[in-house]
Motif scaffolding. Structure first.
Motif, short mmCIF file in Angstrom:
data_model
loop_
_atom_site.label_atom_id
_atom_site.label_comp_id
_atom_site.label_asym_id
_atom_site.label_seq_id
_atom_site.Cartn_x
_atom_site.Cartn_y
_atom_site.Cartn_z
N GLN A 267 -7.40 12.86 -8.91
CA GLN A 267 -8.05 12.21 -7.88
C GLN A 267 -7.03 10.50 -8.15
O GLN A 267 -7.21 10.21 -9.36
CB GLN A 267 -9.42 11.91 -7.66
N ALA A 268 -6.69 9.95 -7.01
CA ALA A 268 -6.36 8.89 -7.06
C ALA A 268 -6.61 8.18 -5.76
O ALA A 268 -6.31 8.66 -4.61
CB ALA A 268 -4.87 8.47 -7.58
N ALA A 269 -7.17 7.07 -5.63
CA ALA A 269 -7.02 6.28 -4.53
C ALA A 269 -7.01 4.69 -4.46
O ALA A 269 -7.40 4.08 -5.60
CB ALA A 269 -8.62 6.56 -3.87
N ARG B 109 1.00 -1.07 -0.09
CA ARG B 109 -0.03 0.00 0.07
C ARG B 109 0.90 1.22 -0.18
O ARG B 109 0.61 2.32 -0.66
CB ARG B 109 -0.83 0.09 1.31
N GLU B 110 1.99 1.36 0.87
CA GLU B 110 2.77 2.40 0.67
C GLU B 110 3.57 2.82 -0.57
O GLU B 110 3.64 3.88 -1.13
CB GLU B 110 4.10 2.30 2.01
N ARG B 111 4.00 1.91 -1.08
CA ARG B 111 4.62 1.87 -2.26
C ARG B 111 3.68 2.27 -3.45
O ARG B 111 3.92 3.39 -4.06
CB ARG B 111 5.19 0.39 -2.97
N VAL B 112 2.55 1.68 -3.32
CA VAL B 112 1.62 2.30 -4.52
C VAL B 112 1.36 3.81 -4.19
O VAL B 112 0.86 4.60 -5.16
CB VAL B 112 0.25 1.41 -4.67
N GLN B 113 0.80 4.08 -3.16
CA GLN B 113 0.55 5.43 -2.45
C GLN B 113 1.57 6.51 -3.13
O GLN B 113 1.21 7.42 -3.20
CB GLN B 113 0.10 5.58 -0.96
N ALA B 114 2.86 6.06 -2.55
CA ALA B 114 4.01 6.90 -3.16
C ALA B 114 3.92 7.21 -4.59
O ALA B 114 4.06 8.09 -4.86
CB ALA B 114 5.11 6.32 -2.49
N GLY C 297 2.50 -11.77 -6.31
CA GLY C 297 2.70 -10.71 -5.12
C GLY C 297 1.55 -10.32 -4.56
O GLY C 297 0.57 -10.77 -4.90
N GLN C 298 1.61 -8.93 -3.97
CA GLN C 298 0.67 -8.16 -3.53
C GLN C 298 -0.11 -7.57 -4.76
O GLN C 298 0.63 -6.67 -5.55
CB GLN C 298 0.90 -7.40 -2.52
N GLU C 299 -1.57 -7.45 -4.77
CA GLU C 299 -2.12 -6.93 -5.94
C GLU C 299 -2.88 -5.70 -5.30
O GLU C 299 -3.60 -5.64 -4.11
CB GLU C 299 -3.26 -7.82 -6.50
N VAL C 300 -2.56 -4.52 -5.70
CA VAL C 300 -3.16 -3.35 -5.22
C VAL C 300 -3.81 -2.77 -6.21
O VAL C 300 -3.36 -2.18 -7.33
CB VAL C 300 -1.85 -2.28 -4.73
N SER C 301 -5.23 -2.65 -6.12
CA SER C 301 -6.21 -1.93 -6.81
C SER C 301 -6.46 -0.57 -6.56
O SER C 301 -6.30 -0.17 -5.33
CB SER C 301 -7.60 -2.53 -6.90
N ALA C 302 -6.19 0.25 -7.88
CA ALA C 302 -6.38 1.79 -7.36
C ALA C 302 -7.28 2.28 -8.50
O ALA C 302 -7.56 1.64 -9.53
CB ALA C 302 -5.12 2.61 -7.72
#
Length: 163
Positions: free
Chosen positions: A102-104, A53-58, A114-119
């Motif tokens: 906007q991005a969330a 989450r931190e990597r994708v948020q960055a 690996g980890q899958e992060v949807s945005a």
């Protein structure tokens, strides 16, 4: 019954009950170990979700700030060369004519690579706006985490069930 006989009986009873007592103690340790093991397994899973989450948020923050270097630093080394070529190109994430108002992050879960992060990302070009779903794959490389992939789409809010 004499005192000596009582001692012999007491010792015999203690020796007879000793295996039961040791098994019970061992059972308690096993239960504690299972709980400890579950906690140990839970900790890496929580760390993976948090770091991903931190990597994708960055990356999303870099995208909104138009900071190409900060965006690049979130990617795994094999992606960086392609990123350098495409990021500021006509359809790249950091193209001059795009803004990201906007991005969330909408979901984080473990996937096959690996980890899958949807945005969900809203991209604006002039007065036109479009919201798109992206799926980032984040992996661990050594002691660090990095984005290993980005693709259109994302995970649904709830896993699909079998009809």
């Amino acid at each position: 019954m004499g005192q000596q006989h009582r001692r012999v009986v007491t010792v015999a009873v203690v020796l007879a009950l000793l295996p039961v007592a040791l098994t019970a103690c061992g059972g308690d340790r096993s239960a504690g170990s299972a709980e400890g093991s579950a906690a140990t397994q839970q900790a890496p899973a929580q760390e993976a979700a948090t770091k991903s989450r931190e990597r994708v948020q960055a990356y999303l923050d870099a995208l909104a700030a138009r900071d190409v270097a900060a965006g690049r630093s979130q990617l795994c080394a094999p992606l960086q060369a392609a990123f350098d070529t495409a990021a500021t190109g006509p359809n790249g994430d950091f193209a001059d004519h795009f803004t990201v108002p906007q991005a969330a992050i909408t979901d984080v879960r473990t996937g096959p690579r690996g980890q899958e992060v949807s945005a969900s990302i809203t991209v604006a070009a002039g007065s036109e706006k479009a919201t798109r779903a992206l799926l980032f794959t984040v992996t661990r490389t050594g002691a660090d985490w990095c984005i290993a992939g980005e693709a259109p789409g994302g995970n649904s809010a709830q896993p699909a069930g079998t009809p």
